[in-house]
Design an enzyme around this catalytic site. Sequence first.
Site, PDB file in Angstrom:
ATOM      1  N   GLU A 318       0.877  -1.292   0.002  1.00 22.85           N
ATOM      2  CA  GLU A 318       0.019  -0.130   0.045  1.00 22.85           C
ATOM      3  C   GLU A 318       0.786   1.268  -0.083  1.00 22.85           C
ATOM      4  OE1 GLU A 318      -4.346  -0.932   2.448  1.00 22.85           O
ATOM      5  OE2 GLU A 318      -2.575  -0.411   3.707  1.00 22.85           O
ATOM      6  N   CYS A 319       0.884   2.020  -1.148  1.00 20.62           N
ATOM      7  CA  CYS A 319       1.454   3.286  -1.169  1.00 20.62           C
ATOM      8  C   CYS A 319       2.883   3.151  -0.914  1.00 20.62           C
ATOM      9  CB  CYS A 319       0.917   4.585  -0.126  1.00 20.62           C
ATOM     10  SG  CYS A 319       1.268   6.243  -0.446  1.00 20.62           S
ATOM     11  N   GLY A 320       3.633   3.271   0.238  1.00 22.38           N
ATOM     12  CA  GLY A 320       5.064   3.224   0.150  1.00 22.38           C
ATOM     13  C   GLY A 320       5.322   1.713  -0.222  1.00 22.38           C
TER      14      GLY A 320
END
Length: 445
Positions: A318-320
């Site tokens: 997720e994201c990072g």
Amino acid sequence: MKGFVLGGVSSGVGKTVATLAITQALSDAGYEVQPAKAGSDFIDPSHHEAIAGRPSRTLDLWLCGEGGLGRNYHRGEGDVCVVEGVMGLYDGDGSSTAMVAEALSLPVVLVVDAKAGMESVAATALGFREYADAIGREVDVAGIVAQRAHGGRHEAGIREALPDDLAYFGRIPPNDDLEIPDRHLGLEMGGEAALPREALREAAETLEAERLAAVARDPPESAAKGSRAAVNPLSTEPRIAIASDVAFAFRYPATIERFRERGEVVTFSPVAGEEVPDCDAVYLPGGYPELHAAELESSGTLSELADLASDGLPVLGECGGLMAMSESLTTAAGDRYEMAGILPADVTMHDRYQALDHVELEAVNGTLTATAGERIRGHEFHYSSADVDDDARFAFETVRGSGIDGDHDGLTEYDSLGTYVHVHAESGAFDRFLESITSSASDNR
């Protein structure tokens, strides 16, 4: 558990400092405090935990739904729940602070910047209380905490100007030590920049802890008994390896709780170069991989992860986590680092945020976190953009939000998935994740 919500008149008014000072004041008065955040933030809760000594609960109507909101609230522990709001009290169409307070029937303590006002502080508070009636919301603004207020005549003027039905709960005095450093995505994390206890205790002395505890009240029975949607029984107990270090720290307590309810959790640190534990799937939460890109490039963990993903081990980022799963990561300064190379994308950091919103996604086909046609809700907040290959495969179409390219989110390769969206356990996405990996769990061990 009784509670109240700290709402701000605007963003930047000092809600986090007020929350921490109130937590300290209540703790010094002998109360066990359960912190919470009315919003999708990961950073403010890290400061809550540093002072309260227990994880902060996430209370966001968009992410959790009304039933999930009540369940998350009542999974907390303590005598008093202090809920920090998001932005200004009424700001936000997906889940404003006022909407959370109304859903839980909790009173609001308004944080007002009193640095340059006295009677106007009272007028502001009165306006916020009356506005609820004007828009038809049942929001009980019970009183104020005066942020950056001096004592003596300044404090007396504020107190005397308040109507009888608006309580004065004390003040936060001006103090440079009560400033939390910030960077992109918001404040620095609580483990990096916790406020000095001495400064917090000094602020706590100017707050009326017993009056704050007395205004707290219990949510209605309906909020306490919301039932979680039924989940499919798992044929075996999967083992989930979760990246957990300074680069991967954005995860909700409810997510880890859900994994532990239905499986086994092990952790590892990519920044430290630790090997990926024996597991059935890997979860890479969001965080700050861009601040530790050099260590990630040289650690060897991402290369190992790429090999495991190519062999069929499911990896969810997720994201990072998406950034770390990509081919490369280029910082805002122009330095390029090799990442895992699981996903066909090159990520670049920017000086301004690229997306900030509540998000809704619809699955194109069945994927790790959703069945075909299923919709999931989450949020996005990132300073990076992803340049994807022409033949990249997306798992989701964006119903609301920016996603990766404006129309899609969820890059998928092998049995792995990387998204810009963060989701909460109440979305059902992590139940789908566990269900999707269980059938092949014995083969991956």
